[in-house]
Design an enzyme around this catalytic site. Structure first.
Site, PDB file in Angstrom:
ATOM      1  CE  LYS A  13      -2.064  -1.162   3.800  1.00 52.12           C
ATOM      2  NZ  LYS A  13      -1.479  -2.338   4.040  1.00 52.12           N
ATOM      3  NE  ARG A  88      -4.530  -1.459   9.731  1.00 58.55           N
ATOM      4  CZ  ARG A  88      -3.370  -0.843   9.120  1.00 58.55           C
ATOM      5  NH1 ARG A  88      -3.426   0.222   8.888  1.00 58.55           N
ATOM      6  NH2 ARG A  88      -2.474  -1.785   8.996  1.00 58.55           N
ATOM      7  NE  ARG A 127       6.949  -2.848   6.193  1.00 61.21           N
ATOM      8  CZ  ARG A 127       5.735  -2.882   6.470  1.00 61.21           C
ATOM      9  NH1 ARG A 127       4.978  -2.403   5.518  1.00 61.21           N
ATOM     10  NH2 ARG A 127       5.099  -3.448   7.250  1.00 61.21           N
ATOM     11  NE  ARG A 160       6.112  -0.989  10.214  1.00 59.14           N
ATOM     12  CZ  ARG A 160       5.004  -0.689   9.480  1.00 59.14           C
ATOM     13  NH1 ARG A 160       4.982  -0.163   8.371  1.00 59.14           N
ATOM     14  NH2 ARG A 160       3.786  -1.290   9.987  1.00 59.14           N
ATOM     15  NE  ARG A 171       1.420  -5.238  11.196  1.00 58.76           N
ATOM     16  CZ  ARG A 171       2.406  -4.938  10.405  1.00 58.76           C
ATOM     17  NH1 ARG A 171       3.793  -5.460  10.911  1.00 58.76           N
ATOM     18  NH2 ARG A 171       2.655  -4.024   9.574  1.00 58.76           N
TER      19      ARG A 171
HETATM   20  P1  ADP Z   1       2.267  -1.916   3.155  1.00 62.23           P
HETATM   21  O1  ADP Z   1       2.123  -0.251   3.311  1.00 62.23           O
HETATM   22  O2  ADP Z   1       1.137  -2.373   2.497  1.00 62.23           O
HETATM   23  O3  ADP Z   1       2.303  -2.807   4.667  1.00 62.23           O
HETATM   24  P2  ADP Z   1       4.794  -1.626   1.874  1.00 62.23           P
HETATM   25  O4  ADP Z   1       4.562  -0.851   0.810  1.00 62.23           O
HETATM   26  O5  ADP Z   1       5.405  -1.130   2.972  1.00 62.23           O
HETATM   27  O6  ADP Z   1       3.467  -2.478   2.439  1.00 62.23           O
HETATM   28  O7  ADP Z   1       5.497  -2.864   1.364  1.00 62.23           O
HETATM   29  C1  ADP Z   1       5.963  -4.161   2.186  1.00 62.23           C
HETATM   30  C2  ADP Z   1       7.366  -4.580   1.758  1.00 62.23           C
HETATM   31  O8  ADP Z   1       7.478  -5.154   0.542  1.00 62.23           O
HETATM   32  C3  ADP Z   1       8.232  -3.454   1.449  1.00 62.23           C
HETATM   33  O9  ADP Z   1       9.757  -3.881   1.972  1.00 62.23           O
HETATM   34  C4  ADP Z   1       8.331  -3.031   0.002  1.00 62.23           C
HETATM   35  O10 ADP Z   1       9.579  -2.674  -0.381  1.00 62.23           O
HETATM   36  C5  ADP Z   1       8.123  -4.474  -0.403  1.00 62.23           C
HETATM   37  N1  ADP Z   1       7.246  -4.515  -1.715  1.00 62.23           N
HETATM   38  C6  ADP Z   1       6.158  -3.893  -1.949  1.00 62.23           C
HETATM   39  N2  ADP Z   1       5.363  -4.052  -3.389  1.00 62.23           N
HETATM   40  C7  ADP Z   1       6.351  -5.073  -3.465  1.00 62.23           C
HETATM   41  C8  ADP Z   1       6.535  -5.821  -4.996  1.00 62.23           C
HETATM   42  N3  ADP Z   1       5.415  -5.638  -5.874  1.00 62.23           N
HETATM   43  N4  ADP Z   1       7.475  -6.557  -5.022  1.00 62.23           N
HETATM   44  C9  ADP Z   1       8.258  -6.784  -4.244  1.00 62.23           C
HETATM   45  N5  ADP Z   1       8.364  -6.222  -3.078  1.00 62.23           N
HETATM   46  C10 ADP Z   1       7.323  -5.330  -2.706  1.00 62.23           C
HETATM   47  P1  AMP Z   2       0.646   0.337   8.704  1.00 59.19           P
HETATM   48  O1  AMP Z   2       1.892   1.373   8.636  1.00 59.19           O
HETATM   49  O2  AMP Z   2      -0.530   0.562   8.053  1.00 59.19           O
HETATM   50  O3  AMP Z   2       1.185  -0.910   8.634  1.00 59.19           O
HETATM   51  O4  AMP Z   2      -0.101   0.563  10.311  1.00 59.19           O
HETATM   52  C1  AMP Z   2       1.106   0.047  11.654  1.00 59.19           C
HETATM   53  C2  AMP Z   2       0.100  -0.101  12.770  1.00 59.19           C
HETATM   54  O5  AMP Z   2      -0.184   1.200  12.937  1.00 59.19           O
HETATM   55  C3  AMP Z   2      -0.985  -1.244  12.557  1.00 59.19           C
HETATM   56  O6  AMP Z   2      -0.442  -2.361  12.657  1.00 59.19           O
HETATM   57  C4  AMP Z   2      -1.744  -0.546  13.550  1.00 59.19           C
HETATM   58  O7  AMP Z   2      -1.181  -0.792  15.108  1.00 59.19           O
HETATM   59  C5  AMP Z   2      -1.746   0.971  13.699  1.00 59.19           C
HETATM   60  N1  AMP Z   2      -2.759   1.489  12.657  1.00 59.19           N
HETATM   61  C6  AMP Z   2      -2.590   2.067  11.500  1.00 59.19           C
HETATM   62  N2  AMP Z   2      -3.536   2.635  10.889  1.00 59.19           N
HETATM   63  C7  AMP Z   2      -4.644   2.148  11.851  1.00 59.19           C
HETATM   64  C8  AMP Z   2      -6.072   2.251  11.894  1.00 59.19           C
HETATM   65  N3  AMP Z   2      -6.487   2.538  10.734  1.00 59.19           N
HETATM   66  N4  AMP Z   2      -6.705   1.620  12.780  1.00 59.19           N
HETATM   67  C9  AMP Z   2      -6.192   1.257  13.876  1.00 59.19           C
HETATM   68  N5  AMP Z   2      -4.664   0.927  14.054  1.00 59.19           N
HETATM   69  C10 AMP Z   2      -3.930   1.840  13.085  1.00 59.19           C
END
Ligand code: ADP
Ligand code: AMP
Length: 216
Positions: A13, A88, A127, A160, A171
């Site tokens: 995302k 969420r 990540r 993280r 999660r």
């Molecule tokens: P989210 O915001 O949904 O938690 P991220 O954008 O942070 O996900 O992506 C999670 C991890 O996967 C990061 O390390 C990112 O660089 C990697 N990633 C995201 N999209 C892809 C993809 N299409 N192919 C390979 N790695 C990806």
């Molecule tokens: P994310 O960066 O989207 O992966 O969010 C990291 C963490 O922040 C999640 O696992 C939750 O603990 C908290 N968080 C983010 N967005 C929300 C939401 N909309 N509602 C509740 N907790 C959230």
């Protein structure tokens, strides 16, 4: 254009959001990033939120709705915005609907990025995030030029706390029970679009742009 980017944790995302906002010139609102920034700045709300985030639990609806409401009141959200990681829960989706009514606005699209649990576990374990600017890396697919250092701002990269195996498990459970039901909610509104997130970065982006180009 007002859109949500949804999907399980690790689906991509944040990575895709940064490309979308660059192309369509819109602000991105990531609740997870807002909590992490508040924590890094030692703000009380960030310290409180991290108690939940650390173990993979959700922050309360009250706190989360409050920070989104404050953010949506800023002027830059009048014509467009992208929400990443919010709503969420069903209660958050209802709160967002209320905020949109107050803004005399509505959502144009919900992009749902699909991925398997195996891929999600691997992505979150690999990540790394910049402490300073929040940019995300992957140790294999999106490596920084210098180990441990952000390409963009020279900030320090860290893993993280909630990307530990146990926390990721929690999660994903919460995603299945609390967040996934929202897909039906948006499907019924006729604004839900699915994109396969298990392709390389550029292909996922192309698929998202195909949807969004129809809406602008
Ligand atoms: P989210 O915001 O949904 O938690 P991220 O954008 O942070 O996900 O992506 C999670 C991890 O996967 C990061 O390390 C990112 O660089 C990697 N990633 C995201 N999209 C892809 C993809 N299409 N192919 C390979 N790695 C990806
Ligand atoms: P994310 O960066 O989207 O992966 O969010 C990291 C963490 O922040 C999640 O696992 C939750 O603990 C908290 N968080 C983010 N967005 C929300 C939401 N909309 N509602 C509740 N907790 C959230």
């Amino acid at each position: 254009m007002k859109i949500l980017v949804m999907g399980p944790p690790g689906a991509g995302k944040g990575s895709q959001a940064s490309r979308i906002i660059e192309k369509y010139e819109m602000p991105s609102i990531s609740t997870g990033q807002m909590f992490r920034d508040a924590y890094n700045a030692e703000e009380p709300i960030g310290i409180e939120a991290m108690k939940f985030i650390r173990d993979g639990n959700l922050v309360s609806d009250d706190i989360t709705n409050k920070i989104v409401r404050l953010r949506l009141h800023k002027e830059d959200t009048t014509t467009s915005f992208l929400l990443d990681g919010y709503p969420r829960t069903v209660a958050q989706a209802a709160a967002l609907d209320e905020m949109l009514v107050e803004m005399e606005s509505n959502l144009d699209a919900v992009i749902n990025i699909l991925s398997s649990h195996d891929v999600l576990f691997e992505r979150m374990e690999q990540r790394r995030v910049c402490k300073k600017c929040g940019r995300t890396y992957h140790l294999r697919f999106k490596k920084p030029s210098v180990d441990g250092v952000c390409d963009k701002c020279d900030g320090e990269l860290y893993q993280r706390e909630d990307d530990s195996h146990e926390s990721v498990k929690r999660r994903l459970e919460i995603y299945e029970t609390k967040t996934k039901p929202l897909l039906d909610y948006y499907s019924e509104k006729g604004i839900l679009y699915h994109v396969n997130g298990m392709q390389d970065f550029d292909k996922v982006t192309d698929d998202i742009f195909l949807v969004l180009d129809e809406l602008v």
